[in-house]
Design an enzyme around this catalytic site. Structure first.
Site, short mmCIF file in Angstrom:
data_model
loop_
_atom_site.label_atom_id
_atom_site.label_comp_id
_atom_site.label_asym_id
_atom_site.label_seq_id
_atom_site.Cartn_x
_atom_site.Cartn_y
_atom_site.Cartn_z
N ASN A 80 -26.15 47.35 -78.29
CA ASN A 80 -25.59 48.62 -78.83
C ASN A 80 -25.61 48.49 -80.26
O ASN A 80 -25.56 49.55 -81.22
CB ASN A 80 -24.46 49.06 -78.50
N ASN A 110 -17.96 53.28 -80.55
CA ASN A 110 -18.91 54.15 -80.38
C ASN A 110 -18.98 54.69 -78.98
O ASN A 110 -18.69 54.33 -77.78
CB ASN A 110 -20.39 53.66 -80.59
N ARG A 157 -32.95 48.72 -71.40
CA ARG A 157 -31.43 49.81 -70.79
C ARG A 157 -31.78 49.91 -69.24
O ARG A 157 -30.71 49.98 -68.56
CB ARG A 157 -31.38 50.76 -71.68
N HIS A 192 -25.98 61.17 -81.59
CA HIS A 192 -24.78 60.29 -81.01
C HIS A 192 -24.73 58.94 -81.45
O HIS A 192 -23.46 58.48 -81.30
CB HIS A 192 -24.83 60.41 -79.61
N TRP A 193 -25.65 58.23 -81.95
CA TRP A 193 -25.71 56.92 -82.36
C TRP A 193 -25.92 56.75 -83.83
O TRP A 193 -26.84 56.16 -84.19
CB TRP A 193 -26.99 56.50 -81.55
#
Length: 290
Positions: A48, A107, A187, A268-269
């Protein structure tokens, strides 16, 4: 956007925290900073923050755990109080590492964990950076399409690479081309670990206590926010489709020592999509540089 993901050498270990094991990787020297990852399928700490660890390690001791339920840590999260369960685990990491205080960077799911940890034990936290944290205004509107996609990953026909790719490319980031296939492949492999499938760490609350759990998970309803002394920087992608960007203003309005930065053309990242911006803002804020 930078695509540099070279990692420095990292020390790895499994820590015994209560009845669970939590995997931790660390590198660098200086003030300790814990990087807490998000809760999407197949998430883990080092993956991440691959675009951030090396830069932050130039100034800080960077500690990167796999949250309980993820990666190489013990699987399973208490569905009745997931944020509290995660916070207890990370507080145990601080104890096992002999850290009285540390900075937190969180996060999404990790942001909710960081905020809950700070609310429960503010004396353990120096400064905090939250990127699109979960649990912000979640009982005040219906879930976003991105959050629904995340929560439905293990339901229905079950996990698949196509479902994960759609979640990442359609909801997680602003520019789908920024995420290479190998990130999705890795992932997906982690998301179908049999232990994870048996106990998904992030799921929609259900059962007779579902409403109580939802209420507990809306951290903006926690009265302790108004007196939380921890200096906090909130970073939010203006195009976040998982957690609504309005959550940043909610936190800034409720917390007495909270700065807010809204990143344009970002999903979002933030730490992945705008790595150079994130690394600079994070390093400066944690050091108290304005």
């Amino acid at each position: 956007m930078t695509t540099h993901t070279e990692l420095p050498p990292m020390r790895e270990r499994l820590l015994d925290v209560g009845d669970k094991k939590i995997f931790v990787a660390e590198t660098g020297d200086g003030s300790p900073v814990l990087l807490l990852h998000g809760g999407g399928p197949g998430a883990s700490g080092v993956a991440n923050y691959a675009r951030n660890i090396g830069e932050l390690a130039k100034e800080y001791r960077v500690v990167v755990p796999d949250l309980p339920g993820y990666g190489r840590s013990t699987k399973g999260v208490d569905g009745a109080d997931p944020f509290g369960h995660l916070a207890d685990g990370i507080r145990g990491v601080l104890d096992r590492l002999g850290l009285e205080r540390a900075h937190l960077v969180g996060n999404s799911y990790g942001g909710a964990c960081a905020l809950r940890l700070a609310l429960d034990t503010p004396d353990r936290i120096d400064r905090m950076v939250l990127m699109g944290p979960g649990g912000i205004g979640t009982t005040r509107a219906l879930p976003t399409p991105g959050l629904n996609s995340l929560l439905n990953y293990y339901s229905g026909e079950g996990p698949s690479r196509l479902k994960l790719e759609k979640f990442i490319r359609d909801h997680l980031v602003f520019n789908a081309a920024d995420v290479p296939d190998e990130v999705i492949d890795a992932r997906y492999r982690d998301s179908i670990d049999p232990e994870v499938i048996a106990a998904p760490p992030l799921r929609r609350p259900s059962g007779p206590n579902a409403l109580r759990t939802l209420w507990r998970m809306d951290l903006t309803r926690d009265r302790r926010l108004a007196r939380l002394p921890v200096p906090t920087l909130v970073l939010w992608g203006a195009k976040d489709k998982v957690n609504r960007p309005e959550g940043g203003r909610m936190l800034a309005d409720r917390m007495p020592n909270c700065d807010l930065y809204l990143a344009a053309n970002t999903g979002h990242w933030v730490q992945y999509e705008r790595a150079e911006l994130f690394n600079r803002l994070c390093a400066d804020f944690l050091a108290g540089r304005r």
